[in-house]
Scaffold this motif. Structure first.
Motif, PDB file in Angstrom:
ATOM      1  N   ARG A 114     -18.074   4.492 -27.947  1.00  0.00           N
ATOM      2  CA  ARG A 114     -18.412   3.427 -27.011  1.00  0.00           C
ATOM      3  C   ARG A 114     -17.132   2.699 -26.582  1.00  0.00           C
ATOM      4  O   ARG A 114     -16.934   2.386 -25.418  1.00  0.00           O
ATOM      5  CB  ARG A 114     -19.371   2.439 -27.682  1.00  0.00           C
ATOM      6  CG  ARG A 114     -20.361   1.868 -26.723  1.00  0.00           C
ATOM      7  CD  ARG A 114     -21.266   0.864 -27.390  1.00  0.00           C
ATOM      8  NE  ARG A 114     -21.949   1.378 -28.566  1.00  0.00           N
ATOM      9  CZ  ARG A 114     -22.592   0.597 -29.437  1.00  0.00           C
ATOM     10  NH1 ARG A 114     -22.631  -0.709 -29.276  1.00  0.00           N
ATOM     11  NH2 ARG A 114     -23.206   1.127 -30.466  1.00  0.00           N
ATOM     12  N   LEU A 174     -33.447   5.449 -26.413  1.00  0.00           N
ATOM     13  CA  LEU A 174     -32.031   5.822 -26.304  1.00  0.00           C
ATOM     14  C   LEU A 174     -31.170   4.581 -26.075  1.00  0.00           C
ATOM     15  O   LEU A 174     -31.207   3.989 -24.995  1.00  0.00           O
ATOM     16  CB  LEU A 174     -31.867   6.825 -25.162  1.00  0.00           C
ATOM     17  CG  LEU A 174     -30.486   7.445 -24.967  1.00  0.00           C
ATOM     18  CD1 LEU A 174     -30.065   8.266 -26.162  1.00  0.00           C
ATOM     19  CD2 LEU A 174     -30.469   8.314 -23.719  1.00  0.00           C
ATOM     20  N   ALA A 214     -20.289  11.946 -20.031  1.00  0.00           N
ATOM     21  CA  ALA A 214     -20.846  10.914 -20.913  1.00  0.00           C
ATOM     22  C   ALA A 214     -21.611   9.870 -20.109  1.00  0.00           C
ATOM     23  O   ALA A 214     -22.498   9.205 -20.637  1.00  0.00           O
ATOM     24  CB  ALA A 214     -19.733  10.249 -21.710  1.00  0.00           C
ATOM     25  N   PHE A 235     -25.597   8.981 -19.806  1.00  0.00           N
ATOM     26  CA  PHE A 235     -26.390   8.237 -20.775  1.00  0.00           C
ATOM     27  C   PHE A 235     -25.907   6.793 -20.855  1.00  0.00           C
ATOM     28  O   PHE A 235     -24.732   6.524 -20.645  1.00  0.00           O
ATOM     29  CB  PHE A 235     -26.270   8.898 -22.152  1.00  0.00           C
ATOM     30  CG  PHE A 235     -26.545  10.366 -22.123  1.00  0.00           C
ATOM     31  CD1 PHE A 235     -27.849  10.839 -22.148  1.00  0.00           C
ATOM     32  CD2 PHE A 235     -25.504  11.282 -22.026  1.00  0.00           C
ATOM     33  CE1 PHE A 235     -28.103  12.207 -22.088  1.00  0.00           C
ATOM     34  CE2 PHE A 235     -25.757  12.647 -21.974  1.00  0.00           C
ATOM     35  CZ  PHE A 235     -27.060  13.104 -22.000  1.00  0.00           C
ATOM     36  N   PHE A 261     -15.169   4.973 -24.199  1.00  0.00           N
ATOM     37  CA  PHE A 261     -15.745   5.107 -22.855  1.00  0.00           C
ATOM     38  C   PHE A 261     -15.837   3.769 -22.118  1.00  0.00           C
ATOM     39  O   PHE A 261     -16.307   3.716 -20.994  1.00  0.00           O
ATOM     40  CB  PHE A 261     -17.120   5.767 -22.927  1.00  0.00           C
ATOM     41  CG  PHE A 261     -17.038   7.229 -23.220  1.00  0.00           C
ATOM     42  CD1 PHE A 261     -16.231   8.055 -22.452  1.00  0.00           C
ATOM     43  CD2 PHE A 261     -17.748   7.797 -24.271  1.00  0.00           C
ATOM     44  CE1 PHE A 261     -16.148   9.409 -22.716  1.00  0.00           C
ATOM     45  CE2 PHE A 261     -17.660   9.144 -24.538  1.00  0.00           C
ATOM     46  CZ  PHE A 261     -16.855   9.956 -23.766  1.00  0.00           C
ATOM     47  N   SER A 307     -24.707   2.283 -24.630  1.00  0.00           N
ATOM     48  CA  SER A 307     -25.121   1.799 -25.950  1.00  0.00           C
ATOM     49  C   SER A 307     -25.739   2.903 -26.806  1.00  0.00           C
ATOM     50  O   SER A 307     -26.011   2.704 -27.982  1.00  0.00           O
ATOM     51  CB  SER A 307     -26.122   0.656 -25.788  1.00  0.00           C
ATOM     52  OG  SER A 307     -27.199   1.081 -24.990  1.00  0.00           O
ATOM     53  N   ALA A 308     -25.969   4.088 -26.215  1.00  0.00           N
ATOM     54  CA  ALA A 308     -26.535   5.188 -26.991  1.00  0.00           C
ATOM     55  C   ALA A 308     -25.474   5.895 -27.824  1.00  0.00           C
ATOM     56  O   ALA A 308     -25.798   6.751 -28.643  1.00  0.00           O
ATOM     57  CB  ALA A 308     -27.210   6.188 -26.056  1.00  0.00           C
ATOM     58  N   PHE A 309     -24.211   5.522 -27.602  1.00  0.00           N
ATOM     59  CA  PHE A 309     -23.127   6.200 -28.323  1.00  0.00           C
ATOM     60  C   PHE A 309     -22.758   5.439 -29.588  1.00  0.00           C
ATOM     61  O   PHE A 309     -22.899   4.218 -29.639  1.00  0.00           O
ATOM     62  CB  PHE A 309     -21.893   6.311 -27.422  1.00  0.00           C
ATOM     63  CG  PHE A 309     -22.040   7.337 -26.343  1.00  0.00           C
ATOM     64  CD1 PHE A 309     -21.774   8.668 -26.599  1.00  0.00           C
ATOM     65  CD2 PHE A 309     -22.454   6.972 -25.075  1.00  0.00           C
ATOM     66  CE1 PHE A 309     -21.913   9.620 -25.609  1.00  0.00           C
ATOM     67  CE2 PHE A 309     -22.603   7.912 -24.082  1.00  0.00           C
ATOM     68  CZ  PHE A 309     -22.329   9.239 -24.349  1.00  0.00           C
ATOM     69  N   PRO A 310     -22.251   6.131 -30.594  1.00  0.00           N
ATOM     70  CA  PRO A 310     -21.740   5.442 -31.779  1.00  0.00           C
ATOM     71  C   PRO A 310     -20.517   4.605 -31.403  1.00  0.00           C
ATOM     72  O   PRO A 310     -19.852   4.879 -30.395  1.00  0.00           O
ATOM     73  CB  PRO A 310     -21.336   6.572 -32.723  1.00  0.00           C
ATOM     74  CG  PRO A 310     -21.789   7.839 -32.113  1.00  0.00           C
ATOM     75  CD  PRO A 310     -22.115   7.591 -30.689  1.00  0.00           C
TER      76      PRO A 310
END
Lengths: 263, 275
Positions: free
Chosen positions: B216, B69, B203, B206, B219, B209-212
């Motif tokens: 990112r 992840l 959010a 997690f 957030f 860096s797991a987000f597109p």
């Protein structure tokens, strides 16, 4: 029959007007249903980097469908009922020639309609930003999806209303609902489509009422294959009957011991 | 009640200790009130435990297929989850019970009494209540952190590196929550806007860096979720330079000052109830 229809129309009209007063609040409530979009980003990225058995776009559609299903199946009757019991508001309603439950049903249905424009607008923005995700389910599947959402809403309402009956005994009936809701969050397919679950867990959840509250309607809406719809329907029916019976028993015994504030 | 027999204890004159005394009494009275609902506490603890199990299960789903992840290993991602649970407990124990009440003080006009007290109004509305319901999550967060840290072979240095960023995260969270709660001066009808904030903060379960890419950015720079959980976890892992922690510090101080300024500004619009 005609009188019942008239009552229903009146109640719905009143609750819809009531809800329109609180539009800003409603939109915020809808906005707080952001979690599916958070998970959408995570899963789409994951599926893009490691094979997950579903292409990224399927995750995107699935979670968008989850968002819609959540918006269309919100239920809060336990808080309303508890408030009415604790404050004695239930007493005058018991005198009306109408089972109090219909008032709660009407407020939920009325609220649903005032939410639709907002949800539609949000979906429109989403497709503008991400046109690749656009899809139109086949008319048959769409009808089935709407039916599944309706069943999910009824199921959630019946279960929560059964828990609401505990308000006759305790001031915090919603604590039980909170527990149930936690199970719902993790087992309904809200956090991930059931295909991502370990097989044993997936098999087990299919016998709980949860997957039929989010996963199945969302899958249908996203136009993706759903395994064993008939079994699902039977499981839902069984749970629905159990909770309906429970609600009836609790309602009868509870009402007998109910002594409202100032009554 | 028994007014005639009641002799008020003299307040210590020293400013700081006066606040400490007041805070202690606030907590004691909150605890006494909560002791009325013991069964609820047990239910809330069960619920926290269930929620923790569910969150860990949800996190595990990403790792099942061998995916890392956001490039984080399982134990590293657990650190993020641990910090999140800890902050969630903090929010339930201190932020929720206090800041959600601001709106009713404004609606009912009871804010008048708070403003008249010889005490900072921001302190009063932020510290008056304490809810036991958040305590289980604080503990479970610490346990999760401890477990993941042990697996990763953490020593005192790692925990020490993490403690400042966690403290900054607490400040950032408070400031955001408080500023949003202060808007209730204008939006009295809206029950409270903080639940929208809370849902966005999810959010933080997690690693960022797991987000597109677009989320990112959101957030990190618009809603600084990255500073709440990812930066503390990275600091424990020794993966982030002093630069990121300094940024977290700057963000925390700016947000705190902003919340203070915003509270004063919004109070100018407070006109009490029925006037």
């Amino acid at each position: 029959m005609k009188r019942t229809l008239r009552k229903a129309r009146l109640l719905l009209g009143v609750t819809y007007a009531e809800m329109m007063e609180y539009r800003a609040e409603l939109y915020l409530w809808a906005l707080s249903g952001i979690m599916p979009f958070i998970l959408m980003g995570l899963w789409a990225k994951a599926a893009g980097e490691t094979p997950m058995g579903m292409p990224p776009v399927d995750f995107v559609r699935y979670f968008l469908a989850v968002f819609v299903v959540r918006q269309m199946t919100m239920v809060w009757v336990v808080w309303d009922f508890e408030y009415d019991v604790v404050n004695g508001q239930l007493s005058p309603r018991l005198l009306h020639p109408l089972n109090p439950v219909w008032r709660y049903v009407a407020s939920h249905v009325g609220e649903r309609f005032s939410r639709i424009p907002f949800v539609t607008a949000l979906m429109g923005i989403f497709f503008l930003l991400y046109p690749k995700a656009w899809w139109v389910p086949a008319p048959g599947t769409l009808a089935l999806a709407i039916l599944a959402m309706l069943v999910a809403f009824i199921m959630r309402f019946v279960m929560q209303y059964a828990f609401a009956m505990l308000a006759f005994w305790t001031e915090r009936a919603n604590a039980i609902e909170d527990l149930w809701f936690t199970l719902y969050l993790f087992l309904s397919g809200y956090i991930a489509p059931l295909e991502m679950f370990p097989p044993a867990v997936r098999e087990a959840t299919l016998y709980t009422p949860f997957p039929y509250l989010v996963y199945v309607p969302a899958k249908l809406l996203a136009g993706q294959p759903v395994p064993a719809l008939t079994t699902g329907f039977l499981v839902t029916l069984a749970w629905g009957l159990v909770f309906l019976a429970l609600q009836q028993v609790l309602w009868r015994t509870g009402l007998r011991r109910y002594s409202a504030m100032g009554a | 009640m028994h007014g005639e027999h009641y002799v008020p204890e003299p307040m210590p004159s020293l400013n700081g200790s006066r606040y400490a005394v007041a805070w202690r009494r606030f907590w004691l009275s909150s605890l006494a009130a909560e002791a009325e609902y013991r069964l609820n506490f047990i239910l809330a603890t069960t619920n926290s435990l269930l929620a923790l199990a569910g969150s860990i299960f949800g996190l595990h789903l990403f790792f099942r297929t061998g995916y890392r992840l956001g490039g984080w290993s399982w134990e590293e991602a657990l650190l993020v989850m641990g910090v999140f649970t800890l902050l969630d407990g903090f929010a339930s124990a201190l932020l929720n019970p206090n800041l959600n009440r601001i709106v009713s003080h404004i609606r009912d006009g009871t804010m008048d009494f708070i403003l008249l007290k010889p005490m900072d109004s921001q302190f009063w509305v932020s510290a008056r209540h304490f809810s036991l319901w958040g305590v289980p999550n604080v503990l479970f967060g610490l346990i999760t952190l401890g477990y993941a840290g042990k697996k990763l072979g953490f020593g005192w240095t790692e925990w020490a590196q993490g403690s400042l960023p966690v403290a900054l995260a607490v400040l950032i969270l408070y400031s955001l929550w408080f500023a949003l709660a202060a808007t209730s001066v204008w939006f009295v009808k809206i029950y409270n806007v903080t639940f929208v904030l809370r849902s966005f903060l999810e959010a933080g379960r997690f690693p960022i860096s797991a987000f597109p890419q677009p989320s990112r950015f959101f957030f990190t720079f618009i809603l600084p979720v990255a500073f709440l959980t990812t930066v503390p976890a990275e600091s424990m892992l020794g993966r982030t330079g002093a630069g990121n922690v300094a940024w977290a510090g700057v963000t925390a101080i700016l947000l705190l000052l902003l919340s203070r300024w915003f509270w004063r500004f919004s109070l100018r619009f407070y006109t009490s109830a029925s006037s």
